[in-house]
Motif scaffolding. Structure first.
Motif, mmCIF file in Angstrom:
data_model
loop_
_atom_site.group_PDB
_atom_site.id
_atom_site.type_symbol
_atom_site.label_atom_id
_atom_site.label_comp_id
_atom_site.label_asym_id
_atom_site.label_seq_id
_atom_site.Cartn_x
_atom_site.Cartn_y
_atom_site.Cartn_z
ATOM 1 N N GLU A 23 0.832 -1.202 0.000
ATOM 2 C CA GLU A 23 0.000 0.000 0.000
ATOM 3 C C GLU A 23 0.867 1.253 0.000
ATOM 4 O OE1 GLU A 23 -2.264 -0.709 3.488
ATOM 5 O OE2 GLU A 23 -3.916 -1.702 2.418
ATOM 6 N N CYS A 26 2.294 1.759 -3.435
ATOM 7 C CA CYS A 26 1.238 2.263 -4.328
ATOM 8 C C CYS A 26 0.989 3.754 -4.089
ATOM 9 C CB CYS A 26 -0.036 1.447 -4.098
ATOM 10 S SG CYS A 26 -1.408 1.931 -5.166
ATOM 11 N N LEU A 27 0.975 4.150 -2.827
ATOM 12 C CA LEU A 27 0.737 5.561 -2.501
ATOM 13 C C LEU A 27 1.886 6.437 -3.005
ATOM 14 C CD1 LEU A 27 -1.006 7.669 -1.065
ATOM 15 C CD2 LEU A 27 0.237 7.139 1.053
ATOM 16 N N THR A 30 1.796 6.804 -6.717
ATOM 17 C CA THR A 30 0.753 7.764 -7.131
ATOM 18 C C THR A 30 1.255 9.193 -6.991
ATOM 19 O OG1 THR A 30 -0.949 6.199 -6.404
ATOM 20 C CG2 THR A 30 -1.626 8.495 -6.740
#
Length: 855
Positions: A23, A26-27, A30
């Protein structure tokens, strides 16, 4: 923007610690993609916050940096590829946190696209401080080295320097000061740096385990050679627009900026010698180079910085192409050049000049080092540049290097010189400038034969030959299989000498007039008639030289058809009319009367057959090993554009078969052949040209595309060594602006190009019905119905005939088998007597063998 608040940042870190690694990745990804899609001039603060946040999470925060340092490095590299100026922000932050981050910062900056970045003067000052004020083992010093190594010291896409020339000069002096500070008392000779594998500074300090001094020495030399410090480093030299360069090159003794350089030169430091030749008037002025520069060049050679010597020659020698004698008459320069060749080949200076040719071959072999190859590539690059408008022209470059090489004593025994001469002769042939090379060799050849020397030298030369040695030649031995282009030039030059001295004409005349003369007798008679200074050796006659060279030249060499042509021009020559005699046979066989020469002819026939077989296999696209080819086997199956085409191979098969016929036909020697009546396979058109002594080369059998490609490959080796490998951005994200909505389609297409192309759909093959569709109208017409059925009935009738024939054949075979079997095998009674041996038992003897009758 809330992350800019320290309080929010702390909360953000706590949040990250509660998330799993996927996670978090992924953050952060982004965030990075958001930064890449923004414009620097409008959203600089937003991009800065994201970059610093990723840096903090990946490198500073103790709880996260161990897990996300690699991901953060890749994300920061992607962002700075779109926004290179953000590297300045990272540098500032690293400067503040380098004590916490430590060695990991080296890996970060190694990943960043530093070749896109243009550091400011203040940032250069920071790098200078790290490099000069911290020892080699401190992270700041190492980081300065990594940053300077990663910058683009080459050209931008517009042909201008990516970094200003003043930056190049400033960094050169900075590196020199650091070198003086850390390595002045440690004589790291060039043999150390030349032998080390060319790896990045980071790899050398981490993986290879060298001392800090060794790594720094290698790094300093690699960086210095990349800097553009000389006028000849750009402009016409690299086919780029002229870069603004100071009209007055500074003098080392006049500018206080060059105080460290002057100090290094006086101390005899090799790095200082190179920089003085590159940056100051010593390397830009003919007078200063001859007076001050050549000793500096000698320092580089003697300290074995051989790769550096090639770079110096590349910068300075073009000054002398219009006025060559400044260097060609300078004994110091020529001795440095010879020492360079000796050191690179690993042979002690002067060894090959003190021994015989056979011993020298065992000492040197075919050895020449990588730096001689690099020197050859540099020379070929100069020749390529000289062909452009407003340049000196290829003749000036060829003449300079040929004279520089052949000025050495017994140069034709030096393998590195022969390697360079071979490539010079090849390029001269390609550019149709062989005359300039042959002219220089011709004059030295006449001197070697005693045409322009005093009586004492001539008498010693004559006694040397009388003692059993053959006449001197630049082509030692009978032929060479390796330097074929050099052999071609030398033999053509000696052929001119043989013509000019009238030696060939008189020898052939003696053989024609005196039918009982041997070639040796005719040669001695010619020497007496022409009053030549020395008696030439029989083996040095060109008809034998061309024959031996044709035997050893590799089958795939482009010159082989022309070498055989040269031999047949002598072998099929008809000298009768020159002496008022009728046209008689060819003179060639008169030179091949002895047993040794008869065997030589047999070898030549066998060799012609081998070459014809080679080209036949090549014309069928078979993988045949190329004899003596300089390229590895995998590269021989490369681009068809420059490899010999199957059509040319086929023509060469035909040509070599013609050569076989010419060599075998005895009628040519007798003189009773009417050429127009010969069969087509004799190629009577070319045969007539040969017998008429027409010297035009058959260039249609030469693969000029291959020669030009090999020339470009050689030039490319120097271009690759000189230009920056990352001068053209290699990332698609750099080429396209992520923030421009008009380029969205191109970005999508470029992303698709990263993946393999989809396979095309399967080809559609329409199915044919087993029985054609019959029109109903055909059934209503008797004629159409008859035609429709007729073909099928004929087919059935033919099939029936075939079946009946096969049945009758089978019946006949069965009948013959029944008749034959009883004749082959028969049952009858036979009686056989067997004798079984008795060995005895329990000490009792046998009375004899048992006799048994078997029916």
């Amino acid at each position: 923007y809330e992350l800019a608040d320290p309080e929010h940042f702390v909360n953000f870190e706590k949040c990250l610690s509660s998330m799993n690694s996927s996670e978090v990745i992924c953050l952060l990804t982004t965030f990075a993609q958001m930064a890449q899609a923004r414009r620097t001039n409008m959203d600089e603060d937003f991009i800065k916050i994201i970059v610093l946040e990723i840096y903090e999470v990946s490198y500073v925060t103790l709880s996260t940096r161990e897990t996300f340092s690699k991901v953060g490095r890749e994300l920061l590299g992607a962002i700075t590829a779109v926004h290179p100026e953000i590297i300045s922000i990272l540098l500032d932050r690293v400067q503040e946190t380098i004590d916490q981050v430590g060695m990991v910062s080296l890996y970060l900056f190694k990943e960043l696209p530093l070749y896109l970045w243009r550091p400011s003067a203040s940032e250069i000052t920071v790098i200078r401080d790290w490099l000069l004020n911290y020892s080699l083992t401190v992270v700041k010093n190492k980081l300065a080295c990594v940053i300077l190594e990663g910058l683009n010291w080459g050209f931008a896409q517009q042909g201008t320097l990516h970094l200003d020339q003043a930056v190049h000069v400033e960094v050169a002096l900075m590196v020199l000061e650091a070198y003086q500070k850390y390595l002045a008392q440690k004589p790291y000779a060039g043999i150390l740096s030349e032998s080390m594998k060319q790896v990045s500074y980071l790899a050398s300090i981490v993986r290879y385990g060298e001392t800090p001094e060794t790594s720094f020495n290698q790094w300093a030399w690699n960086l210095i050679l990349r800097l553009k410090l000389h006028k000849n480093d750009y402009g016409a030299q690299q086919n780029c627009p002229t870069v603004p360069f100071s009209s007055t090159v500074p003098d080392m003794t006049e500018s206080p900026t060059f105080h460290p350089l002057l100090k290094a030169v006086k101390a005899g430091m090799p790095l200082g010698s190179y920089l003085a030749l590159s940056m100051t008037a010593v390397g830009h002025s003919i007078e200063k180079f001859c007076a001050e520069g050549i000793p500096l060049l000698g320092i580089l050679v003697q300290s074995r910085h051989l790769r550096t010597v090639v770079h110096v020659l590349d910068k300075t020698v073009p000054l002398f192409y219009p006025c060559q004698y400044y260097l060609l008459k300078n004994e110091q320069f020529l001795s440095h050049l010879l020492l360079f060749l000796h050191l690179d080949s690993g042979v002690p200076q002067g060894v090959t000049q003190q021994v015989t040719h056979k011993v020298a071959q065992h000492l040197t072999g075919a050895s020449h080092g990588d730096n001689v190859k690099l020197l050859n590539s540099m020379i070929q690059a100069h020749i390529s540049i000289s062909t452009q408008p407003n340049e000196v022209g290829p003749v000036a470059v060829l003449e300079f290097w040929v004279q520089a090489l052949i000025s050495q004593h017994l140069w034709y025994r030096e393998q590195p010189i022969l390697f360079l001469m071979d490539h010079l002769c090849k390029t001269a042939f390609q550019l149709m400038q062989e005359d300039c090379v042959q002219k220089l060799l011709y004059q030295q050849h006449k001197n070697a034969l005693g045409y322009h020397c005093d009586r004492s030298l001539l008498s010693s030369l004559v006694s040397w030959i009388v003692a059993g040695n053959i006449t001197p030649s630049f082509l030692e031995g009978m032929a060479t299989p390796t330097q074929v282009w050099f052999a071609w030039t030398v033999l053509n030059m000696e052929s001119i000498f043989e013509e000019d001295s009238q030696l060939r004409r008189v020898v052939e005349g003696e053989l024609v007039i005196n039918s009982g003369f041997t070639p040796d007798q005719a040669l001695k008679k010619a020497q007496a008639q022409l009053k030549l200074p020395i008696v030439p050796s029989l083996q040095r006659l060109l008809i034998y030289r061309w024959a031996h060279q044709a035997l050893v030249t590799p089958s795939d060499h482009p010159l082989l058809p022309l070498i055989w042509q040269k031999f047949f021009l002598l072998y099929l020559h008809r000298p009768g009319p020159q002496y008022g005699l009728p046209i008689d046979g060819c003179i060639g066989r008169r030179f091949f009367q002895s047993p040794a020469h008869i065997n030589l002819l047999k070898e030549m026939k066998r060799r012609l057959t081998e070459v014809a077989d080679f080209h036949h296999a090549a014309s069928k696209a078979l993988r045949v090993p190329a004899e003596g080819s300089e390229q590895p086997p995998e590269s021989q199956a490369g681009t068809p554009g420059y490899l010999t085409s199957p059509e040319l191979h086929t023509e060469l098969v035909r040509l070599f078969n013609v050569y076989i016929l010419w060599l075998e036909d005895e009628n040519f020697q007798k003189g009773d052949t009417y050429i127009p009546s010969l069969p087509k396979q004799y190629d009577i058109h070319r045969l007539a040209k040969v017998m008429q002594n027409q010297q035009d080369l058959w260039m249609e059998y030469l693969n000029m595309e291959r020669i030009y490609h090999e020339f470009q490959e050689t030039v490319g080796l120097w271009t690759q060594a000189k230009l920056e490998s990352h001068s053209t951005p290699c990332s698609l994200s750099v080429q396209l602006d992520f923030t421009d909505p008009l380029l969205a389609k191109e970005r999508v297409l470029n992303n698709l190009q990263k993946h393999e192309a989809p396979h095309p759909p399967l080809a559609l093959h329409p199915m044919r019905p087993p029985v054609p569709v019959i029109s109903s109208a055909a059934l209503l017409s008797q004629k159409d119905a008859t035609q429709l059925v007729c073909a099928d009935l004929n087919l059935l009738q033919q099939q029936a005939r075939t079946a009946a024939l096969r049945e009758s054949q089978q019946v006949a075979l069965d009948s013959e088998l029944l008749d034959t079997m009883p004749k082959q095998y028969v049952n009858r009674e036979e009686q056989t007597t067997l004798h079984l041996e008795c060995r005895g038992s329990s000490g009792k003897k046998c009375q004899g063998a048992a006799v048994i009758t078997v029916l």
